[in-house]
Design a protein around this motif. Structure first.
Motif, short mmCIF file in Angstrom:
data_model
loop_
_atom_site.label_atom_id
_atom_site.label_comp_id
_atom_site.label_asym_id
_atom_site.label_seq_id
_atom_site.Cartn_x
_atom_site.Cartn_y
_atom_site.Cartn_z
N THR A 1 0.87 -1.18 0.00
CA THR A 1 0.00 0.00 0.00
C THR A 1 0.90 1.23 0.00
OG1 THR A 1 -1.88 1.05 1.05
CG2 THR A 1 -0.22 0.19 2.53
N GLN A 2 0.31 2.33 -0.36
CA GLN A 2 1.09 3.57 -0.31
C GLN A 2 0.54 4.45 0.77
OE1 GLN A 2 1.95 5.85 -3.72
NE2 GLN A 2 3.34 4.31 -4.51
N LEU A 3 1.41 4.89 1.66
CA LEU A 3 1.00 5.81 2.71
C LEU A 3 1.80 7.09 2.49
CD1 LEU A 3 0.92 3.58 5.94
CD2 LEU A 3 -1.00 4.32 4.55
N ASP A 4 1.07 8.14 2.11
CA ASP A 4 1.71 9.42 1.83
C ASP A 4 2.89 9.27 0.85
OD1 ASP A 4 1.77 12.18 2.11
OD2 ASP A 4 3.26 12.09 3.75
N ILE B 1 5.98 3.48 0.27
CA ILE B 1 5.48 2.10 0.11
C ILE B 1 5.57 1.32 1.41
CG2 ILE B 1 5.87 -0.11 -1.10
CD1 ILE B 1 6.90 1.66 -3.47
N LEU B 2 4.48 0.66 1.76
CA LEU B 2 4.47 -0.25 2.90
C LEU B 2 4.13 -1.64 2.36
CD1 LEU B 2 4.56 -0.65 6.04
CD2 LEU B 2 2.10 -0.30 6.03
N ASN B 3 5.10 -2.55 2.47
CA ASN B 3 4.88 -3.94 2.02
C ASN B 3 4.48 -4.81 3.19
OD1 ASN B 3 5.83 -3.46 -0.65
ND2 ASN B 3 7.94 -3.58 0.11
N VAL B 4 3.53 -5.71 2.95
CA VAL B 4 3.18 -6.69 3.98
C VAL B 4 3.30 -8.09 3.36
CG1 VAL B 4 1.39 -7.48 5.58
CG2 VAL B 4 1.58 -5.05 5.05
N ILE B 5 4.07 -8.94 4.03
CA ILE B 5 4.21 -10.32 3.54
C ILE B 5 3.46 -11.25 4.48
CG2 ILE B 5 5.81 -12.20 2.97
CD1 ILE B 5 7.96 -10.12 2.43
N ASP B 6 2.51 -11.98 3.91
CA ASP B 6 1.75 -12.97 4.69
C ASP B 6 2.40 -14.34 4.46
OD1 ASP B 6 -0.18 -14.10 6.24
OD2 ASP B 6 -1.78 -14.04 4.72
N THR B 7 2.35 -15.19 5.46
CA THR B 7 2.96 -16.53 5.34
C THR B 7 1.96 -17.62 5.70
OG1 THR B 7 3.69 -16.49 7.64
CG2 THR B 7 5.26 -15.67 6.01
N PRO B 8 2.20 -18.84 5.21
CA PRO B 8 1.37 -19.95 5.68
C PRO B 8 1.84 -20.31 7.10
CG PRO B 8 2.96 -20.72 4.03
CD PRO B 8 3.22 -19.25 4.25
N GLY B 9 1.24 -21.28 7.74
CA GLY B 9 1.58 -21.60 9.13
C GLY B 9 2.96 -22.21 9.28
#
Ligand code: GDP
Ligand code: MG
Length: 482
Positions: A62-65, A68-76
């Protein structure tokens, strides 16, 4: 997104860089839902499902002002039942996705599920995978803020009474924690919880001198380098061994042939070729192997075989151990007269009493010469008897019987096949055709086996080359990151 959340993001991104957050934790504790709360969109699939919806690492931004803010999701990745190879592979993928490294690791825990010693052990296992202290980058994110609220509880109260293992983990993470209600629709609540998280991220950044976590990459790189070196060494060793084996095999074959076909020139200028064989008379041998050996003998004896030193029309029986008979003061005739078993007597009769005694250990030159001369006179007898025609595969047993029975052929020094002997000639030719077919078949089988072995070796080489190429690509990709 509210103005509040944006300004706090501006504060923590004063250095102008991109930030990457990694979500880890058990399946079902709310990693994907929290990821969506951070991004403000439903980028990750999140649902109530025990097996976990997320099957591979995923990155959304996402872009905040303008940042860039990256978010990495993982499996368990904390699931004990997971194959460690899968966990490592997924982690490597995560670091591949996080091109500039990881700025904070969010350990997602639900206030709705108990945190036991087992969970603590899983967290520890995960941290142990890394060379340097990943816990310095860790923030604990509690999900289920709505449920706490329903119970009129606040996070501090909850943590006060939480089990020891959780307290230990929190301590390990410098007590950095935030509460999320991923279900809320309230924009100000959403903004506040994001703001709290970004403050914690800021703290982590300060703690780590503004550097992202890339140590794992170094470790991976080191491992890859070692592996590459090892692979190269193994390939070299393998090639050297293969060459040595081939050389040894060729030398052995050569030696086998030399050993088995020995020639000697006698005083009168004649040459005797002697072919040694493995135990072809041994009935325990496979008929196929015996057949192969016979074909090989025939190949070695290009000019045909003049005497077989054991059986039949072409046979001379050679008794060895002459020295032992001498020791017991016995002649060969005496030995054969007294102790000779009936089957041997019959065999000797079959060979028209062509027997000779050899003492292979003697150093006495005269004795050596005498026994050789005796043997040669027996070979001459065989030659005479068979009209000077050497035994070749082409001479079938039937043909030789017919040859014997037909006086017109005997007395000539070479096989004469005239019109009156048409049936014999036919039988001979038919046999020759059959024999040629057999030999060709044998060669075809051996050739096919050799080609298949060569093909397999080529395939194995190609496979190992592919693996090496993959490894090299991986290494180059990792190196480009620095
Ligand atoms: N009530 C409540 N449920 C939540 C919260 N966060 C996640 N969940 C639910 O927990 C379940 C598992 O969430 P998910 O994000 O798929 O977990 P993951 O396996 O860790 O990615 C889903 O049904 C979510 O709706 C929360 O803050 N409050
Ligand atoms: Mg998930």
């Amino acid at each position: 997104m509210s103005g509040n959340a944006m300004s706090s993001y501006q504060e923590i991104t004063e250095d102008g860089g991109t930030r990457t957050l990694l979500l880890v934790g058990r399946v079902g504790d709310g990693k994907s839902a929290t990821g969506n709360s951070i991004l403000g969109t439903k980028a990750f699939k999140s649902m109530h499902c025990s097996s976990g919806v997320t099957t591979a690492c995923e990155l959304h931004s996402t872009q905040l002002d303008g940042k860039i803010l990256n978010v990495i999701d993982t499996p368990g990745l904390f699931d004990i039942s997971r194959d460690p190879g899968f966990v490592i592979k997924e982690l490597v993928r995560c670091f591949d996705l996080a091109k500039d490294g990881i700025h904070a690791v969010l350990l997602v825990l639900s206030v709705r599920t108990r945190f036991s010693r087992e969970e603590q052990a899983s967290v520890q296992c995960f941290l142990d995978l890394f060379e340097s202290n990943l816990s310095d980058y860790m923030i604990v994110v509690f999900t289920g803020g709505d449920e706490l609220e329903e119970n009129d509880e606040i996070l501090f109260q909850y943590l006060d009474c939480c089990p020891e293992p959780l307290k230990d983990v929190l301590k390990q993470c410098g007590n950095r924690q935030v509460l999320f209600d991923d279900k809320t629709l309230d924009p100000s609540k959403k903004a506040e919880q994001l703001r709290n998280l970004l403050i914690q991220v800021n703290l982590v950044m300060d703690l780590n001198g503004g550097k992202s976590y890339t140590a794992y990459l170094f470790k991976e790189l080191k491992k890859l380098r070692e592996m590459k070196h090892l692979e190269a060494e193994m390939a070299k060793e393998c090639a050297a061994r293969l060459e040595a084996e081939q050389n040894a095999e060729a030398a052995l074959m050569n030696w086998e042939n030399i050993k088995r076909l020995m020639s000697t020139r006698l005083d009168d200028g004649q040459t005797i070729d002697v072919i040694d064989t493995p135990g072809l008379v041994d009935f325990s041998g496979e008929p196929e192997d015996i057949g192969k050996e016979i074909v090989r003998c025939m190949e070695l004896a290009k000019a045909g075989i003049h005497a077989v030193l054991l059986i039949g029309d072409y046979m001379v029986i050679v008794f060895t151990g002459g020295d032992e008979l001498e020791d017991s003061d016995q002649s060969l005739d005496e030995y054969l007269g007294n102790d000779c078993p009936e089957p041997l007597k019959e065999t000797i009769k079959l060979c028209d009493n062509r027997v000779v005694l050899f003492d292979n250990k003697t150093k006495d030159k005269q004795k050596k010469l005498d026994q050789l001369n005796e043997f040669r006179s027996l070979v001459s007898l065989v030659l005479e008897k068979n009209n000077g025609i050497p035994y070749t595969n082409a001479l079938s047993k039937n043909y030789r019987y017919e040859l014997k029975a037909n006086s017109s052929l005997i007395g000539d020094s070479k096989p004469v096949v005239d019109e009156s002997n048409e049936p014999i000639r036919k039988s001979y030719e038919e046999h020759l055709v059959r024999l040629t077919e057999n030999v060709l078949e044998q060669w075809a089988i051996e050739r096919a086996e050799r080609i298949s072995a060569e093909h397999k070796a080529k395939e194995t080489r190609a496979k190992s080359e592919d693996a090496m190429r993959e490894l090299r690509d991986h290494l180059e990709r990792a190196e480009r990151k620095f």
